[in-house]
Structures are given as C-alpha cells and as structure tokens.
Motif scaffolding. Structure first.
Motif, PDB file in Angstrom:
ATOM      1  N   ASN A 274      68.885  84.260  43.645  1.00  0.00           N
ATOM      2  CA  ASN A 274      68.326  83.087  42.970  1.00  0.00           C
ATOM      3  C   ASN A 274      66.832  83.260  42.692  1.00  0.00           C
ATOM      4  OD1 ASN A 274      70.826  81.895  43.030  1.00  0.00           O
ATOM      5  ND2 ASN A 274      70.347  80.460  44.682  1.00  0.00           N
ATOM      6  N   LYS A 275      66.100  83.749  43.674  1.00  0.00           N
ATOM      7  CA  LYS A 275      64.661  83.944  43.510  1.00  0.00           C
ATOM      8  C   LYS A 275      64.377  85.042  42.476  1.00  0.00           C
ATOM      9  CE  LYS A 275      60.243  83.720  44.324  1.00  0.00           C
ATOM     10  NZ  LYS A 275      59.434  82.569  43.839  1.00  0.00           N
TER      11      LYS A 275
ATOM     12  N   LYS B 102      64.560  87.639  49.389  1.00  0.00           N
ATOM     13  CA  LYS B 102      64.589  86.267  48.882  1.00  0.00           C
ATOM     14  C   LYS B 102      65.927  85.923  48.240  1.00  0.00           C
ATOM     15  CE  LYS B 102      60.481  84.749  49.914  1.00  0.00           C
ATOM     16  NZ  LYS B 102      60.281  83.549  50.782  1.00  0.00           N
TER      17      LYS B 102
ATOM     18  N   ALA C  21      66.345  85.966  40.007  1.00  0.00           N
ATOM     19  CA  ALA C  21      66.696  85.424  38.696  1.00  0.00           C
ATOM     20  C   ALA C  21      65.600  84.498  38.178  1.00  0.00           C
ATOM     21  CB  ALA C  21      68.026  84.681  38.771  1.00  0.00           C
ATOM     22  N   GLN C  22      65.014  83.717  39.087  1.00  0.00           N
ATOM     23  CA  GLN C  22      63.913  82.833  38.705  1.00  0.00           C
ATOM     24  C   GLN C  22      62.728  83.635  38.165  1.00  0.00           C
ATOM     25  OE1 GLN C  22      62.516  80.211  41.854  1.00  0.00           O
ATOM     26  NE2 GLN C  22      60.529  79.966  40.850  1.00  0.00           N
ATOM     27  N   LYS C  23      62.420  84.752  38.835  1.00  0.00           N
ATOM     28  CA  LYS C  23      61.313  85.600  38.387  1.00  0.00           C
ATOM     29  C   LYS C  23      61.603  86.200  37.012  1.00  0.00           C
ATOM     30  CE  LYS C  23      58.051  86.773  39.976  1.00  0.00           C
ATOM     31  NZ  LYS C  23      56.676  86.244  39.785  1.00  0.00           N
TER      32      LYS C  23
ATOM     33  N   HIS D 195      61.616  93.220  36.887  1.00  0.00           N
ATOM     34  CA  HIS D 195      62.395  92.208  37.614  1.00  0.00           C
ATOM     35  C   HIS D 195      63.857  92.204  37.174  1.00  0.00           C
ATOM     36  CE1 HIS D 195      58.354  90.611  38.655  1.00  0.00           C
ATOM     37  NE2 HIS D 195      58.975  90.237  39.755  1.00  0.00           N
TER      38      HIS D 195
ATOM     39  N   GLY E  60      63.388  84.834  34.699  1.00  0.00           N
ATOM     40  CA  GLY E  60      63.181  83.743  33.749  1.00  0.00           C
ATOM     41  C   GLY E  60      61.704  83.484  33.476  1.00  0.00           C
ATOM     42  N   GLU E  61      60.901  83.500  34.538  1.00  0.00           N
ATOM     43  CA  GLU E  61      59.459  83.256  34.381  1.00  0.00           C
ATOM     44  C   GLU E  61      58.810  84.337  33.522  1.00  0.00           C
ATOM     45  OE1 GLU E  61      57.978  83.105  38.341  1.00  0.00           O
ATOM     46  OE2 GLU E  61      58.823  81.124  38.796  1.00  0.00           O
TER      47      GLU E  61
END
Length: 202
Positions: free
Chosen positions: A142-143, A139, A145-147, A177, A149-150
């Motif tokens: 970016n994906k 992915k 890094a998003q995880k 992550h 953050g979540e």
C-alpha cells in the motif's frame, strides 16, 4: 581457463564491456602475462603491441578498468571482460572507443534499468537496514503504491508546466518506485514488457 594463445602468436583479443550498462568500451590484446596480471590485480592489463610491453589501462590517465568478470569464448581464443570503468575509456574522452551514438546510449540505459531491478530484487532477498528500498518493502504494498501515485502526479505536473529539467528527476523517482512495486507484488519488468510485446503483435 584454457586460453589458446598459440593461434595468434601469443596474443588473444579481449573485448571490454561495461558490466553495468553492457556497453562495449574497447578492444585490446592480451598475452598470458597480461591475463595473469589482470586476474591477480583486478585491473585490466593489456599487451601493448606498439610499446611491446604490458600496459595497464589508466596507468597514466587514471581511467582504470576494474574487473568484474572474465569469460572465454567457445574456441578458447578470445576474452570478454566485464568491468567497472573509472572515468572515460577512450583517449578522446568518450565513454567508449566505439563512439557515443544514440543506439549505444539507449542500450546502456536499458542495461542500467535491468541492473537496478537486480539490485531491488537483491534487497528483497537480503534486507539491509540502511536501504531505502528495504524501508519501502517493510512498509508494504500500500505504501509503495502510494509513492508510485505521488511520483506519477509530480511527473505529470512538471510535464504540463513544461518543467523538463525537474521532470527528469520526478520520472526517475516514478520508474524506481514502480520497479519496487513490481518486486513487492512478485512481478518483474519482463512481465510488463511481455504484455507490450504481445500488444505490438496485434
């Protein structure tokens, strides 16, 4: 291997270490036959001085020690055997015959994080379709890094709400992550630790 069994009347000490956590589990003794049996069968076998016979760890309890590697020391008169334990090693029910103090637990935790990072790097080098780690790598940064953050937000929410039981799981997801993100960006945890060490000097 060129083990000198003559120094101690046919026996050499064998230090047993958890190959995943690095925790020292027990100390036993081996003669040539015990070492040979251990190498051939992949289960740690000692020479029992009290029973005066070969003794495979776990032969009655089922708490066997599966061999990962065997190393000899510089004097060729002792062994370090890294294992995957099947259950507690000590007859008292403890993981280690040397007790369960906080230092041992912390060291085991650190060793596990190091092993987890190795697995993530292995997934990066040798992808597996069934691996969630490879799903993340595919992915992209970016994906991932998003995880991160979540998981960070979910950890913070649980912390503020005082939900420490669920916070542990969220923190575990965050840490995992983050390790994946480091690998995806060409870094290792040691790079981050080096920054902390440098700051500690100031």
């Amino acid at each position: 291997m060129n083990i000198d069994f003559d120094k101690m009347s046919g026996l050499v000490p064998a230090v047993i270490q958890d190959g995943q956590t690095g925790q020292v589990l027990m100390l036993g003794y081996m003669n040539w036959e015990a070492l040979d049996k251990t190498q051939k069968e992949g289960l740690v076998t000692f020479f029992s001085r009290s029973k005066n016979r070969l003794w495979t760890k776990g032969e009655t309890s089922g708490n066997t020690l599966h061999v990962l590697s065997i190393m000899e020391d510089c004097d060729n008169d002792s062994l370090l055997i890294k294992v995957k334990p099947n259950g507690p090693t000590c007859h008292t029910g403890d993981t280690s015959c040397f007790g369960e103090d906080d230092t041992a637990k912390r060291m085991a935790a650190i060793q596990f994080i190091a092993r987890l990072e190795e697995v993530i790097q292995e997934r990066k080098a040798k992808p597996s379709e069934a691996s969630y780690t490879n799903f993340l790598f595919n992915k992209g940064v970016n994906k991932i890094a998003q995880k991160v953050g979540e998981e960070a937000v979910e950890t913070v929410i649980d912390a503020v709400a005082g939900k420490t039981d669920t916070m542990k799981g969220e923190a575990a997801d965050l840490l995992y992550h983050l390790l994946v993100l480091l690998a995806a960006t060409g870094m290792q945890l040691s790079d981050v630790v080096a920054v902390l060490q440098e700051r500690h000097k100031k």
